[in-house]
Design a protein around this motif. Sequence first.
Motif, PDB file in Angstrom:
ATOM      1  N   MET A   1     -16.779  -0.790  43.190  1.00 21.33           N
ATOM      2  CA  MET A   1     -17.740  -1.691  42.549  1.00 21.33           C
ATOM      3  C   MET A   1     -17.323  -3.126  42.844  1.00 21.33           C
ATOM      4  SD  MET A   1     -16.754  -0.682  38.629  1.00 21.33           S
ATOM      5  CE  MET A   1     -16.334   1.027  38.745  1.00 21.33           C
ATOM      6  N   SER A   2     -18.313  -4.010  43.001  1.00 21.36           N
ATOM      7  CA  SER A   2     -18.004  -5.408  43.286  1.00 21.36           C
ATOM      8  C   SER A   2     -19.147  -6.286  42.803  1.00 21.36           C
ATOM      9  CB  SER A   2     -17.811  -5.615  44.790  1.00 21.36           C
ATOM     10  OG  SER A   2     -19.078  -5.688  45.428  1.00 21.36           O
TER      11      SER A   2
ATOM     12  N   GLU B   1     -27.451 -19.073  51.222  1.00 20.90           N
ATOM     13  CA  GLU B   1     -26.174 -18.650  50.636  1.00 20.90           C
ATOM     14  C   GLU B   1     -26.255 -17.227  50.106  1.00 20.90           C
ATOM     15  OE1 GLU B   1     -22.849 -20.212  50.174  1.00 20.90           O
ATOM     16  OE2 GLU B   1     -23.861 -20.957  51.958  1.00 20.90           O
ATOM     17  N   ARG B   2     -27.343 -16.922  49.399  1.00 19.77           N
ATOM     18  CA  ARG B   2     -27.485 -15.580  48.831  1.00 19.77           C
ATOM     19  C   ARG B   2     -27.551 -14.543  49.947  1.00 19.77           C
ATOM     20  NH1 ARG B   2     -26.286 -18.760  45.869  1.00 19.77           N
ATOM     21  NH2 ARG B   2     -27.259 -19.382  43.905  1.00 19.77           N
ATOM     22  N   LYS B   3     -28.263 -14.882  51.014  1.00 21.94           N
ATOM     23  CA  LYS B   3     -28.399 -13.949  52.134  1.00 21.94           C
ATOM     24  C   LYS B   3     -27.043 -13.702  52.791  1.00 21.94           C
ATOM     25  CE  LYS B   3     -31.483 -13.552  56.051  1.00 21.94           C
ATOM     26  NZ  LYS B   3     -32.558 -14.242  56.754  1.00 21.94           N
ATOM     27  N   LYS B   4     -26.272 -14.795  52.972  1.00 23.06           N
ATOM     28  CA  LYS B   4     -24.935 -14.659  53.565  1.00 23.06           C
ATOM     29  C   LYS B   4     -24.063 -13.758  52.699  1.00 23.06           C
ATOM     30  CE  LYS B   4     -23.107 -18.765  54.407  1.00 23.06           C
ATOM     31  NZ  LYS B   4     -22.991 -20.214  54.734  1.00 23.06           N
TER      32      LYS B   4
ATOM     33  N   LYS C   1     -21.221  -8.715  51.554  1.00 20.66           N
ATOM     34  CA  LYS C   1     -20.899  -7.579  50.680  1.00 20.66           C
ATOM     35  C   LYS C   1     -21.231  -6.256  51.376  1.00 20.66           C
ATOM     36  CE  LYS C   1     -19.265  -9.803  47.205  1.00 20.66           C
ATOM     37  NZ  LYS C   1     -17.895  -9.656  46.715  1.00 20.66           N
ATOM     38  N   ALA C   2     -22.387  -6.203  52.025  1.00 20.68           N
ATOM     39  CA  ALA C   2     -22.781  -4.964  52.716  1.00 20.68           C
ATOM     40  C   ALA C   2     -21.796  -4.643  53.841  1.00 20.68           C
ATOM     41  CB  ALA C   2     -24.201  -5.099  53.261  1.00 20.68           C
TER      42      ALA C   2
END
Length: 582
Positions: A298-299, A329-332, A337-338
């Motif tokens: 989990m992260s 920023e959110r996309k990066k 994370k993926a």
Amino acid sequence: SGSTTVLTLDAETVNALKHGINFKKNREDGKCYIIYKDNRGLRACKNQCKHQGGLFIEDMEDIDGNRTVRCTKHNWKLNVSSMEYVNPPDCFTQDELVVWVNEGVQLVELSPPDPWNVDPKTPEELEVGEVTVTYLTHACMELKCGRKTMLFDPWLTGPAFARGWWLLHKPPEDSLERLCQADAIYISHMHSDHLSYPSLKTLSDRRPDVPIYVGDTSRPVFWYLRSSGVTLTNINVVPFGIWQNIDEHLRFMILMDGVHPEMDTCIIVEYKGHKILNTVDCTQPNGGQLPSAVDLMMSDFAGGASGFPMSFTGGKYTETWKAEFIKNERKKLLNYKAQLVKTLQPKIYCPFAGYFIEAHPSDRYIREINMKNSAEELNALTRKLNPSIKTWTPKPGSVLDLSLALKDPSSSMAITDPPPNTQLYMNKWEFDLYMDEINSVITDDIFKHKNWIQFYYRWADFKDYNLVVRVIETDEDFRPFPNGYDYFVDFLDLSFPGQRPERDHAYLEIKNRVGVMRYIVKNGLLWDSLYIGFQNRISRDPDMFHFRFWNHFQIKLPTKRPDWNLFLLQETSVPVQADSHR
């Protein structure tokens, strides 16, 4: 388990690093290192081939563009951007060094790099119901492992970051009950959405001796306990990278963060050989060295946990620029994370710890522009990159049964969602209760004497830095507070001039909501409540980040609050008339 600094680079050297590969040598011991730079930051390793210890040099055949190096012994090749050996393919991964960024950069070697392999246990078959994971809200998970229950980061009531963050997900009705029944509680770091004193108050009233475990960070996680009005008698500070046994089947290990080693941690929990990895908010958990193929990972995922750029005004900070920046920023973050999940290949992945909302009506502006990543979106991307990984988008009260999930990842039985009529989202918060507590400080005697300013900043003890800050106390809408203070602090010599000095200097103008600022000043709290809690507005000239200033006021303030009783004794002067506040 420890860490050693193997190379230190000053800010000038760091700025001179070129994109791609940089070879560096430690003048003192002659050891060599490779630093790889791209838009995401820096990665580093020893200049030493894992095969037989040869030295790497530039790879002339690297048409890909400055990513691979070649070993002088047997022509082995290492891709420094991924730290994987490419010739021969699929053989080794290079051990990475942790990159600690402050004004310069330190390369740090962790030893051992993978401490979870000490005393390994073979996974045993689990029975149905033997290991269950229940999501409560935000970063709070309850792990039931055999006869023991462990709880992570209980923020179950009240706001976080002064009054800037409120719970998005409504915790199940019995959450505080579960908190008091736990056999162990892990608190990852001192931020108030993880260490929630209002939530721990219930524990302190009902069961103050529950074992609580925190990492051995340089700023103690519970540094504020004595001033908090909360009594907890069983706080255990645990060294990094060493297994802690709870019973014969259950153990855990706390690891540090590579980017914020002074405050952030993450955890591996293991039951009968099955690992659960929770990286919490770590930017670079354990310096990038993490166990692969864990059963459950989990992260965090959401983003938006900073005042930048939402609270910034002037210059380039137009609404369009902010919106574009936030989107990118959110996309990066989503892609990062993926990719991390893809690299680590857990059997099950759950994004959590991003479920907060700027719910107070005065923060509507922030709520509307501070878009967060959605867990569904990240899970969809994760499955696209790794069809074999099971993903879990948690709803408050939903339960994952580890045995069922491992036996048949596609089984719908593995996750039990809350009953259909359950209220999942908060729709009212106790604003007044918490706002009144904060705002009661506005009329405190301290602030009748303008010398509180000198007394406070001398206590804070930040100086020898060419920065001048103007601080303006404001109302809810960031307009000057009637009879509020408006003052300059020159951090070069810690003086308090009436206006900006003539010399060249960096300049910040910070407008703070008066209640929050005075609450922080009176209680000697950290400024993360202002900054991460969106309680101020900032403009700066030149437009640069003052790492030393923010690091000091958000992480390094003295742990003992200012002695205001002494201050009031010293102030024999008559209270200042309001109109001379400058």
